[in-house]
Design a protein around this motif. Structure first.
Motif, mmCIF file in Angstrom:
data_model
loop_
_atom_site.group_PDB
_atom_site.id
_atom_site.type_symbol
_atom_site.label_atom_id
_atom_site.label_comp_id
_atom_site.label_asym_id
_atom_site.label_seq_id
_atom_site.Cartn_x
_atom_site.Cartn_y
_atom_site.Cartn_z
ATOM 1 N N GLY A 173 30.090 42.047 -31.093
ATOM 2 C CA GLY A 173 30.717 42.569 -29.889
ATOM 3 C C GLY A 173 29.742 42.948 -28.794
ATOM 4 N N VAL A 174 28.541 42.367 -28.830
ATOM 5 C CA VAL A 174 27.527 42.646 -27.814
ATOM 6 C C VAL A 174 27.670 41.672 -26.654
ATOM 7 C CG1 VAL A 174 25.870 43.597 -29.461
ATOM 8 C CG2 VAL A 174 25.822 41.152 -28.951
ATOM 9 N N GLN A 175 27.031 42.019 -25.555
ATOM 10 C CA GLN A 175 26.905 41.096 -24.445
ATOM 11 C C GLN A 175 25.690 40.211 -24.732
ATOM 12 O OE1 GLN A 175 27.242 43.127 -20.500
ATOM 13 N NE2 GLN A 175 27.319 44.955 -21.796
ATOM 14 N N THR A 176 25.698 39.000 -24.198
ATOM 15 C CA THR A 176 24.540 38.122 -24.389
ATOM 16 C C THR A 176 24.162 37.470 -23.063
ATOM 17 O OG1 THR A 176 25.829 36.147 -24.955
ATOM 18 C CG2 THR A 176 25.178 37.606 -26.782
ATOM 19 N N SER A 177 22.941 36.967 -23.023
ATOM 20 C CA SER A 177 22.431 36.272 -21.850
ATOM 21 C C SER A 177 21.402 35.244 -22.303
ATOM 22 C CB SER A 177 21.777 37.276 -20.896
ATOM 23 O OG SER A 177 21.228 36.616 -19.770
ATOM 24 N N ASP A 178 21.194 34.240 -21.464
ATOM 25 C CA ASP A 178 20.162 33.246 -21.768
ATOM 26 C C ASP A 178 18.840 33.592 -21.090
ATOM 27 O OD1 ASP A 178 20.817 32.685 -19.148
ATOM 28 O OD2 ASP A 178 21.064 30.534 -19.460
ATOM 29 N N HIS A 179 18.808 34.737 -20.378
ATOM 30 C CA HIS A 179 17.579 35.186 -19.728
ATOM 31 C C HIS A 179 17.499 36.710 -19.785
ATOM 32 C CE1 HIS A 179 20.654 35.349 -16.583
ATOM 33 N NE2 HIS A 179 19.940 36.343 -16.076
ATOM 34 N N ILE A 180 16.312 37.235 -19.654
ATOM 35 C CA ILE A 180 16.093 38.678 -19.712
ATOM 36 C C ILE A 180 16.721 39.333 -18.494
ATOM 37 C CG2 ILE A 180 14.339 40.500 -19.699
ATOM 38 C CD1 ILE A 180 12.545 38.588 -21.294
ATOM 39 N N VAL A 181 17.453 40.405 -18.741
ATOM 40 C CA VAL A 181 18.133 41.122 -17.675
ATOM 41 C C VAL A 181 17.557 42.529 -17.544
ATOM 42 C CG1 VAL A 181 20.271 39.806 -17.953
ATOM 43 C CG2 VAL A 181 19.940 41.907 -19.262
ATOM 44 N N GLU A 182 17.771 43.140 -16.400
ATOM 45 C CA GLU A 182 17.311 44.509 -16.182
ATOM 46 C C GLU A 182 18.053 45.449 -17.121
ATOM 47 O OE1 GLU A 182 16.877 47.823 -12.625
ATOM 48 O OE2 GLU A 182 17.667 45.842 -12.163
ATOM 49 N N GLY A 183 17.353 46.444 -17.624
ATOM 50 C CA GLY A 183 17.977 47.409 -18.516
ATOM 51 C C GLY A 183 17.155 48.672 -18.617
ATOM 52 N N ASP A 184 17.670 49.627 -19.380
ATOM 53 C CA ASP A 184 16.982 50.899 -19.579
ATOM 54 C C ASP A 184 15.873 50.813 -20.614
ATOM 55 O OD1 ASP A 184 18.621 52.172 -17.722
ATOM 56 O OD2 ASP A 184 20.114 52.667 -19.239
ATOM 57 N N GLY A 185 15.845 49.742 -21.380
ATOM 58 C CA GLY A 185 14.827 49.578 -22.409
ATOM 59 C C GLY A 185 14.988 48.222 -23.062
ATOM 60 N N ALA A 186 14.104 47.929 -23.985
ATOM 61 C CA ALA A 186 14.160 46.634 -24.652
ATOM 62 C C ALA A 186 13.630 46.756 -26.075
ATOM 63 C CB ALA A 186 13.344 45.594 -23.894
ATOM 64 N N LEU A 187 14.241 46.024 -26.959
ATOM 65 C CA LEU A 187 13.745 45.842 -28.318
ATOM 66 C C LEU A 187 13.386 44.370 -28.401
ATOM 67 C CD1 LEU A 187 13.406 46.826 -31.288
ATOM 68 C CD2 LEU A 187 15.688 45.906 -31.660
ATOM 69 N N ILE A 188 12.126 44.086 -28.607
ATOM 70 C CA ILE A 188 11.652 42.698 -28.628
ATOM 71 C C ILE A 188 11.559 42.242 -30.081
ATOM 72 C CG2 ILE A 188 9.815 41.130 -27.912
ATOM 73 C CD1 ILE A 188 11.106 42.580 -25.540
ATOM 74 N N ALA A 189 12.304 41.201 -30.427
ATOM 75 C CA ALA A 189 12.272 40.639 -31.778
ATOM 76 C C ALA A 189 12.068 39.129 -31.648
ATOM 77 C CB ALA A 189 13.560 40.965 -32.529
ATOM 78 N N VAL A 190 10.800 38.743 -31.534
ATOM 79 C CA VAL A 190 10.446 37.334 -31.358
ATOM 80 C C VAL A 190 9.286 36.987 -32.286
ATOM 81 C CG1 VAL A 190 11.194 37.274 -28.942
ATOM 82 C CG2 VAL A 190 8.823 37.831 -29.469
ATOM 83 N N LYS A 191 9.013 35.711 -32.389
ATOM 84 C CA LYS A 191 7.845 35.280 -33.161
ATOM 85 C C LYS A 191 6.587 35.819 -32.484
ATOM 86 C CE LYS A 191 10.005 31.056 -34.901
ATOM 87 N NZ LYS A 191 10.884 31.795 -35.725
ATOM 88 N N PRO A 192 5.575 36.185 -33.262
ATOM 89 C CA PRO A 192 4.360 36.780 -32.687
ATOM 90 C C PRO A 192 3.752 35.967 -31.541
ATOM 91 C CG PRO A 192 4.309 37.014 -35.053
ATOM 92 C CD PRO A 192 5.506 36.152 -34.733
ATOM 93 N N ALA A 193 3.784 34.672 -31.635
ATOM 94 C CA ALA A 193 3.193 33.832 -30.592
ATOM 95 C C ALA A 193 3.916 33.971 -29.253
ATOM 96 C CB ALA A 193 3.195 32.373 -31.035
ATOM 97 N N ASP A 194 5.171 34.421 -29.279
ATOM 98 C CA ASP A 194 5.961 34.560 -28.056
ATOM 99 C C ASP A 194 5.954 35.975 -27.495
ATOM 100 O OD1 ASP A 194 6.731 31.864 -28.219
ATOM 101 O OD2 ASP A 194 8.435 32.363 -29.518
ATOM 102 N N ALA A 195 5.379 36.927 -28.208
ATOM 103 C CA ALA A 195 5.482 38.340 -27.840
ATOM 104 C C ALA A 195 4.924 38.640 -26.456
ATOM 105 C CB ALA A 195 4.814 39.207 -28.893
ATOM 106 N N VAL A 196 3.750 38.146 -26.122
ATOM 107 C CA VAL A 196 3.124 38.477 -24.835
ATOM 108 C C VAL A 196 3.972 37.962 -23.682
ATOM 109 C CG1 VAL A 196 1.110 38.090 -23.375
ATOM 110 C CG2 VAL A 196 0.798 38.645 -25.779
ATOM 111 N N SER A 197 4.415 36.716 -23.748
ATOM 112 C CA SER A 197 5.191 36.164 -22.636
ATOM 113 C C SER A 197 6.554 36.832 -22.509
ATOM 114 C CB SER A 197 5.339 34.648 -22.772
ATOM 115 O OG SER A 197 6.082 34.313 -23.927
ATOM 116 N N VAL A 198 7.179 37.168 -23.616
ATOM 117 C CA VAL A 198 8.478 37.836 -23.567
ATOM 118 C C VAL A 198 8.343 39.252 -23.015
ATOM 119 C CG1 VAL A 198 10.404 38.707 -24.955
ATOM 120 C CG2 VAL A 198 9.532 36.403 -25.346
ATOM 121 N N CYS A 199 7.321 39.974 -23.434
ATOM 122 C CA CYS A 199 7.083 41.321 -22.897
ATOM 123 C C CYS A 199 6.794 41.269 -21.401
ATOM 124 C CB CYS A 199 5.960 42.004 -23.654
ATOM 125 S SG CYS A 199 6.400 42.489 -25.332
ATOM 126 N N ALA A 200 6.030 40.308 -20.965
ATOM 127 C CA ALA A 200 5.745 40.157 -19.527
ATOM 128 C C ALA A 200 7.025 39.860 -18.754
ATOM 129 C CB ALA A 200 4.707 39.056 -19.311
#
Length: 71
Positions: free
Chosen positions: A37-64
């Motif tokens: 029952g969550v909302q979803t998106s195909d791109h990162i959206v503005e929010g109050d915070g983030a929980l990043i759950a990605v493969k280690p190789a993708d962590a830097v680019s996703v955090c940026a």
């Protein structure tokens, strides 16, 4: 791992309607919407915070990208 974290947040009392999950795979987004029952998106959206759950190789680019989106 991300799905387990999501389930734990919701089980722990987080309101699913306030959570947006980002995934590039449309079938995964549809399943997450149906299962949790969550909302979803195909791109990162503005929010109050983030929980990043990605493969280690993708962590830097996703955090940026999260920072650039104002999250």
């Amino acid at each position: 791992m991300g799905t387990a974290l999501l389930g734990g947040l919701i089980h722990g009392g987080w309101d699913a309607s306030t959570i947006t999950v980002v995934d590039i795979d449309s079938s995964k987004r549809e399943a997450l919407e149906a299962d949790f029952g969550v909302q979803t998106s195909d791109h990162i959206v503005e929010g109050d915070g983030a929980l990043i759950a990605v493969k280690p190789a993708d962590a830097v680019s996703v955090c940026a990208a999260a920072v650039a989106a104002g999250t």
